[in-house]
Scaffold this active site. Structure first.
Site, mmCIF file in Angstrom:
data_model
loop_
_atom_site.group_PDB
_atom_site.id
_atom_site.type_symbol
_atom_site.label_atom_id
_atom_site.label_comp_id
_atom_site.label_asym_id
_atom_site.label_seq_id
_atom_site.Cartn_x
_atom_site.Cartn_y
_atom_site.Cartn_z
ATOM 1 N N GLU A 273 -2.192 0.611 -2.432
ATOM 2 C CA GLU A 273 -2.878 1.288 -1.320
ATOM 3 C C GLU A 273 -2.317 2.688 -1.274
ATOM 4 O OE1 GLU A 273 -3.450 3.343 1.553
ATOM 5 O OE2 GLU A 273 -2.147 2.012 2.710
ATOM 6 N N GLU A 418 -5.327 14.547 2.320
ATOM 7 C CA GLU A 418 -4.626 13.783 3.342
ATOM 8 C C GLU A 418 -3.558 14.656 3.989
ATOM 9 O OE1 GLU A 418 -3.178 9.210 3.676
ATOM 10 O OE2 GLU A 418 -2.393 10.325 1.962
#
Length: 519
Positions: A273, A418
Site C-alpha cells: 500500500e 501526495e
C-alpha cells in the site's frame, strides 16, 4: 532520555509521559520472544514531535539482526509448537492478544500520542480500538479456513488445501503504527505464518510495547519478531532476505517500487500500500437543500464537514486523505466560504494530550519543511490561500496550521502529488464527465469521496472512479476489518483486511488422489 524518564537501562526504561502515565518502555529488538541488543550497537532516538525533546533511545537492527529474526521465524514455522498448533488455538491466542491490547489501551494510546503526535483522544478511541477489532476479526477466521473438493469422477478424489506461505516480512509506517501492526499481524497469524515486523524509525515505541503483549498472550518463541531500524538498513535487509517468503509494506511509492525490485531475489509474494492523492467530488445538488448554516443535517454542511475530516484528519498524514477537492462550479464559491468558516471554528493546534486539540504536530521537522515547500509551490503556480487555521502556532514542536487553497491547477504539484500534511485544495469542475476526468488524472488510485443527492449519479461515478475505495456522502469514514482496503495504479498491490486480507497470506495446494485409474 527525557525529563519524564525515571530510570533506564539499555533494554528497558521507566518513563513518565506528559499526561502523567508511567510505564516500562522496551528498547530492544524483540527476537524469539526476548528483547535483545542490536549486534552493531546502533541506536535510534525517538523524538516527541510536540516539543522536539527526546523520549527514548532504542536499538536499531542491522543485517545480522534481521538474519537472527528471520532465522527465529523460520524455526518456529518449520518446527515446534506453532506448525502443529490447531487452528482454533491460534485463534484463541489472537483473541487473548486483543484482550491484552484492550486492557493496556490507555498506555498504548499514551505512547502513540507521545511518539507520533496525534491527539490522544484519536489514539484511544480510534487506533487502539481498530487494533482490537482487527485482531478479534482474524481470531474468528482462524478455524474457518478451508479448501474445496473437486469432482474428478469415480477414479480420483481431488481437493485443495489452504496453507500458510511461511515467513512473512512486514514493514509498517509511522502515521498509524498500532493500526498497521494489527492489519498485518492479524491475517498472517490467523493463517499460520510467522512474522518479522519492522517498525518505523520515527515512531517505534508503541510497537515495542505491543511486542511484550504478544509474549504475554502466549505466542510461542519465534512466531512474532519485532525489530526497529532504518529503511536503508533493516528494511532493505528484510525485503531482500532470501528466506522471507512474503512481504507486506505500507509506505511511500518510491520505497514500494524499490521493494518490488529487491523482493524479486526469491519471487516473494507482495502486498503493497503505497499512498494516494485522493479526490473528493462535490456536486452542486448538495447545495439545493435549505441554506441554514446552523442545520447539522443540511447536505452542504455535511459535505463540508466530511471534506474537512477526509482531507485534514491526523494533520493530513493519512494515505487516504481526500485532499483534492473537486466542486461543481455553481457551488464552488459557497462551498469554499462555508469550509473556510468551518476551518476557523473547528480547528485548534496544540498539545496532543489536551482534549480540546484537534490537530497535533507533523511527525518531524523534515516533514513540515516538505509540506511548507509544497504549499509555496502551489502559490507560485497560481493557487490562492483562502483560509488558515486560527490561533498561534506553538513555538516548539513540528506544528503546521491547516491550509485551504483554491484556484489550484490540475497540473500543479499540489494537485498531483501526495502532500501528507494539513493542506487541502479546491478546484472547480463543469459536469460529471469533467469531474471523473479530473479525479482519475492521477498516478494514484487509492480512495475517493463523492457527495450528491442523486443516487443514480452516485452509482455511476463510483463505477467510473479508478480507485480501490469509494465513500458516498462521507469521507474517510470508519472501514472496520470487514471491508477490503487497497488501491490500484501506483497506490499498491493486493488487499488488506476482510477475507481478501487473509487470502494474501495463504498458498493453494491441489491434491489429486488416484483411487482406481490404471496406467
Amino acid at each position: 532520555m527525557t525529563s519524564g524518564s525515571a530510570a533506564s537501562s539499555d533494554l528497558h526504561a521507566q518513563l513518565r509521559a506528559p499526561n502523567g502515565r508511567s510505564y516500562t518502555q522496551p528498547l530492544g529488538l524483540f527476537i524469539n520472544n526476548d528483547f535483545v541488543r542490536a549486534k552493531s550497537g546502533a541506536t535510534i532516538t525517538s523524538i516527541n514531535p510536540a516539543d522536539e525533546t527526546a523520549i527514548a533511545t532504542v536499538h536499531a537492527a542491522g543485517r545480522e539482526d534481521i538474519d537472527d529474526a528471520v532465522r527465529a521465524a523460520r524455526a518456529a514455522f518449520e518446527h515446534g509448537a506453532w506448525r502443529d498448533m490447531p487452528a482454533r488455538r491460534r485463534g484463541q491466542l489472537l483473541w487473548r492478544l486483543a484482550q491484552l491490547v484492550e486492557e493496556h489501551a490507555e498506555t498504548l494510546a499514551t505512547i502513540e500520542t507521545w511518539d507520533n503526535g496525534k491527539p490522544y483522544r484519536a489514539a484511544l478511541a480510534e487506533d487502539v480500538v481498530d487494533v482490537v477489532d482487527t485482531l478479534r476479526y482474524y481470531a474468528g477466521w482462524a478455524d474457518k479456513l478451508h479448501g474445496q473438493t473437486i469432482d474428478g469422477g469415480p477414479e480420483n478424489v481431488t481437493y485443495t488445501l489452504l496453507e500458510p506461505i511461511g515467513v512473512c516480512g512486514q514493514i509498517i509506517p509511522w502515521n498509524y503504527p498500532l493500526s498497521m501492526a494489527g492489519w498485518k499481524l492479524g491475517p498472517a497469524l490467523s493463517t499460520g505464518n510467522t512474522v518479522v515486523l519492522k517498525a518505523s524509525e520515527l515512531s517505534p515505541l508503541s510497537i515495542l510495547y505491543l511486542a511484550q503483549l504478544t509474549r504475554d498472550a502466549g505466542f510461542p518463541p519465534g512466531v512474532i519478531n519485532i525489530v526497529n531500524g532504518t529503511g536503508p538498513s533493516a528494511g532493505a535487509a528484510l525485503s531482500a532476505h532470501p528466506d522471507v517468503d512474503k512481504l507486506a509494506f505500507t509506505g511511500s511509492t518510491a520505497t514500494g517500487q524499490t521493494i518490488m525490485q529487491t523482493a524479486a531475489v526469491n519471487m516473494k509474494r507482495l502486498t503493497l500500500e503505497t499512498g494516494g492523492k485522493s479526490p473528493t467530488i462535490v456536486f452542486a445538488d448538495v447545495g439545493e437543500s435549505n441554506d441554514d448554516e446552523d442545520d447539522e443535517d443540511d447536505a452542504l454542511t455535511q459535505a463540508v464537514r466530511w471534506a474537512h475530516v477526509g482531507a485534514l484528519s491526523n494533520s493530513g498524514q493519512n494515505c487516504t486523505a481526500t485532499s483534492r477537492i473537486l466542486v461543481q462550479a455553481p457551488l464552488h464559491d459557497r462551498f469554499v466560504a462555508r469550509w473556510a468558516a468551518h476551518l476557523q471554528a473547528s480547528t485548534r493546534l496544540g498539545d496532543p494530550f489536551d482534549p480540546l486539540t484537534s490537530h497535533g504536530p507533523l511527525i518531524s521537522a523534515a516533514a513540515r519543511a516538505r509540506v511548507r515547500a509544497c504549499v509555496q509551490r502551489a502559490l507560485d503556480q497560481g493557487g490562492r490561500l483562502v483560509a488558515l487555521a486560527p490561533g498561534p502556532v506553538p513555538a516548539k514542536g513540528f506544528f503546521l496550521a491547516p491550509h485551504l487553497l483554491t484556484d489550484v491547477e490540475p497540473r500543479s504539484d499540489l494537485f498531483q502529488h501526495e502532500t501528507f500534511g494539513p493542506v487541502a485544495s479546491v478546484t472547480a469542475f463543469r459536469d460529471e464527465q469533467h469531474a471523473l476526468r479530473l479525479a482519475n488524472d492521477s498516478r494514484y488510485g487509492l480512495a475517493a469521496a463523492v457527495f450528491t443527492r442523486d443516487a443514480a449519479r452516485a452509482t455511476r461515478v463510483a463505477r467510473g472512479l479508478r480507485v480501490g475505495i469509494v465513500w458516498l456522502n462521507a469521507s474517510n469514514d470508519v472501514l472496520g476489518p470487514r471491508v477490503p482496503f487497497g488501491g490500484v495504479k501506483m497506490s499498491g498491490v493486493g488487499r488488506e483486511l476482510a477475507e481478501d486480507g487473509w487470502r494474501e497470506y495463504v498458498a493453494v495446494k491441489s491434491v489429486v488422489r488416484n483411487v482406481g485409474r490404471r496406467c
